[in-house]
Design a protein around this motif. Structure first.
Motif, mmCIF file in Angstrom:
data_model
loop_
_atom_site.group_PDB
_atom_site.id
_atom_site.type_symbol
_atom_site.label_atom_id
_atom_site.label_comp_id
_atom_site.label_asym_id
_atom_site.label_seq_id
_atom_site.Cartn_x
_atom_site.Cartn_y
_atom_site.Cartn_z
ATOM 1 N N LYS A 1 0.689 -1.610 0.267
ATOM 2 C CA LYS A 1 -0.131 0.533 -0.078
ATOM 3 C C LYS A 1 1.080 0.870 -0.373
ATOM 4 O O LYS A 1 2.101 1.627 0.458
ATOM 5 C CB LYS A 1 -0.665 -0.275 1.098
ATOM 6 N N ILE A 2 0.779 2.445 -0.971
ATOM 7 C CA ILE A 2 1.221 3.575 -1.651
ATOM 8 C C ILE A 2 0.554 4.495 -0.621
ATOM 9 O O ILE A 2 -0.950 4.787 -1.306
ATOM 10 C CB ILE A 2 1.806 3.716 -2.115
ATOM 11 N N LEU A 3 1.205 5.833 -0.037
ATOM 12 C CA LEU A 3 -0.047 6.576 -0.270
ATOM 13 C C LEU A 3 0.896 8.029 -1.010
ATOM 14 O O LEU A 3 2.079 7.754 -0.514
ATOM 15 C CB LEU A 3 0.103 7.025 2.013
ATOM 16 N N VAL A 4 0.079 8.580 -1.556
ATOM 17 C CA VAL A 4 0.740 9.623 -3.038
ATOM 18 C C VAL A 4 0.196 10.852 -1.912
ATOM 19 O O VAL A 4 -1.459 11.362 -1.690
ATOM 20 C CB VAL A 4 0.053 9.248 -4.218
ATOM 21 N N VAL A 5 1.482 11.408 -2.009
ATOM 22 C CA VAL A 5 0.404 12.750 -1.039
ATOM 23 C C VAL A 5 0.792 14.122 -2.125
ATOM 24 O O VAL A 5 2.469 14.221 -2.496
ATOM 25 C CB VAL A 5 1.317 13.016 0.105
ATOM 26 N N ASP A 6 0.614 14.527 -2.503
ATOM 27 C CA ASP A 6 0.478 16.416 -3.963
ATOM 28 C C ASP A 6 -0.743 16.782 -3.610
ATOM 29 O O ASP A 6 -1.988 16.366 -3.820
ATOM 30 C CB ASP A 6 1.110 15.123 -5.062
ATOM 31 N N ILE B 1 -3.273 1.992 -3.629
ATOM 32 C CA ILE B 1 -2.629 3.646 -3.459
ATOM 33 C C ILE B 1 -4.211 4.173 -3.178
ATOM 34 O O ILE B 1 -5.213 4.091 -2.738
ATOM 35 C CB ILE B 1 -2.428 4.295 -5.425
ATOM 36 N N GLU B 2 -3.564 5.319 -1.627
ATOM 37 C CA GLU B 2 -4.718 5.999 -0.963
ATOM 38 C C GLU B 2 -3.743 7.532 -1.518
ATOM 39 O O GLU B 2 -2.431 7.590 -1.816
ATOM 40 C CB GLU B 2 -4.624 5.412 0.077
ATOM 41 N N GLU B 3 -4.300 8.324 -1.680
ATOM 42 C CA GLU B 3 -3.977 9.717 -1.306
ATOM 43 C C GLU B 3 -4.889 10.624 -0.574
ATOM 44 O O GLU B 3 -5.122 10.684 -0.127
ATOM 45 C CB GLU B 3 -4.871 10.088 -3.104
ATOM 46 N N ASP C 1 3.245 0.937 3.379
ATOM 47 C CA ASP C 1 4.437 0.126 2.999
ATOM 48 C C ASP C 1 5.587 1.616 2.157
ATOM 49 O O ASP C 1 6.655 1.290 2.309
ATOM 50 C CB ASP C 1 4.210 -0.798 1.844
ATOM 51 N N LEU C 2 4.699 2.677 1.795
ATOM 52 C CA LEU C 2 5.968 3.186 1.285
ATOM 53 C C LEU C 2 4.646 4.447 0.793
ATOM 54 O O LEU C 2 3.464 4.744 0.988
ATOM 55 C CB LEU C 2 6.345 2.990 0.345
ATOM 56 N N ILE C 3 5.735 5.726 0.771
ATOM 57 C CA ILE C 3 4.994 6.939 1.269
ATOM 58 C C ILE C 3 5.541 7.468 -0.255
ATOM 59 O O ILE C 3 6.521 7.953 0.201
ATOM 60 C CB ILE C 3 5.050 8.073 1.722
ATOM 61 N N ILE C 4 4.957 8.657 -1.069
ATOM 62 C CA ILE C 4 5.134 9.364 -2.296
ATOM 63 C C ILE C 4 4.810 10.551 -1.462
ATOM 64 O O ILE C 4 3.641 11.219 -1.654
ATOM 65 C CB ILE C 4 5.382 9.242 -3.651
ATOM 66 N N MET C 5 5.754 11.601 -1.105
ATOM 67 C CA MET C 5 5.693 13.037 -1.007
ATOM 68 C C MET C 5 6.215 14.652 -1.648
ATOM 69 O O MET C 5 6.824 14.425 -1.645
ATOM 70 C CB MET C 5 6.295 13.010 1.226
ATOM 71 N N CYS D 1 -1.676 8.528 8.263
ATOM 72 C CA CYS D 1 -0.775 7.023 8.686
ATOM 73 C C CYS D 1 -1.028 8.088 10.164
ATOM 74 O O CYS D 1 -0.271 6.456 10.797
ATOM 75 C CB CYS D 1 1.304 8.440 8.771
ATOM 76 N N ARG D 2 -1.938 8.200 10.879
ATOM 77 C CA ARG D 2 -1.981 7.669 12.374
ATOM 78 C C ARG D 2 -3.254 6.846 11.957
ATOM 79 O O ARG D 2 -2.763 6.186 13.438
ATOM 80 C CB ARG D 2 -2.531 9.226 13.188
#
Length: 231
Positions: free
Chosen positions: A3-8, A28-30, A47-51, A41-42
């Motif tokens: 699971k990846i969190l994409v933050v933009d 993918i979550e956004e 598994d990874l964050i793209i920030m 994140c709390r």
């Protein structure tokens, strides 16, 4: 499924990363800003964050710092600025990679695979070593490989995951001339696509953290570096 969190704050960029990420088999979550990322994140594990760096409410650097206080999640930082200061700041916070906009989505996915593979390998190594203490001591410098802890004259030094990896590899190979290519391959991965100046940045950070033992990291002009015990 990882699971990846994409933050933009740009929906178009989130959409592109989601498209390529889901094609690669990731969930993918956004999040549209740093504050939303911290809150997610709390409540959830990733598994990874793209920030992204520049965002409203809370910038990427501040959000990463807050997230890493409680969870060890690999972070790839996105930024329209590629200045060395920004990269150093990010690495000091503990991010794993730094990608300058505009970027290739395919290359970003390659970096994601490398970072996630490296993270999994690191966790496995720690688990395997729990029953065997492994410590290197030199004068006032103590390096505990098992606990991933470094002490300088009795004081614990706080370093980023990649600084630990680099220092540990160099100490394991002390007295050996290590080429830049060898260090990048062994520490960042054979398929690392980043700028090799990343190595120089981490050496600079390591020397700063080692203080009176900074001279143990010897620069070999035109070759690379060596961890060398002083006579």
């Amino acid at each position: 499924m990882s699971k990846i969190l994409v933050v933009d704050d740009e929906e178009k960029i989130r959409s592109i990363i989601r498209k390529y990420g889901e094609f690669e088999g990731y969930e993918i979550e956004e999040a549209s800003d740093g504050m939303e990322a911290v809150l997610k994140c709390r409540e959830h594990d990733y598994d990874l964050i793209i920030m992204d760096v520049m965002m409203p409410e809370l910038d990427g650097f501040s959000a990463s710092k807050e997230i890493l206080k409680n969870k060890q999640i690999p972070i790839i930082m996105l930024s329209a600025r590629g200045e060395e200061y920004d990269k150093i700041h990010g690495f000091e916070l503990g991010i794993d990679d730094y990608v300058v906009k505009p970027f290739s989505p395919k290359e970003l996915m390659m970096r994601v695979r490398v970072v996630m593979s490296r993270s999994a390998a690191g966790k496995a190594a720690v688990t395997a070593a729990l029953d065997e203490r492994d410590v290197y001591n030199y004068k006032g410098l103590s390096i505990d490989f098992t606990a991933r802890m470094v002490k300088v004259d009795g004081k614990t030094v706080d370093m980023t995951p990649k600084e630990y990896d680099l220092l540990f590899y160099m100490v394991r190979n002390k007295g050996i001339a290590l080429t830049r290519e060898k260090l990048i391959t062994e520490v960042w991965g054979y398929d690392y696509f980043g700028d090799d100046r990343t190595l120089d940045t981490h050496i600079k950070l390591l020397r700063s953290n080692l203080g009176p033992y900074r001279e143990l990291l010897v620069t070999l002009r035109g070759v690379g570096y060596r961890f060398n015990e002083e006579d």
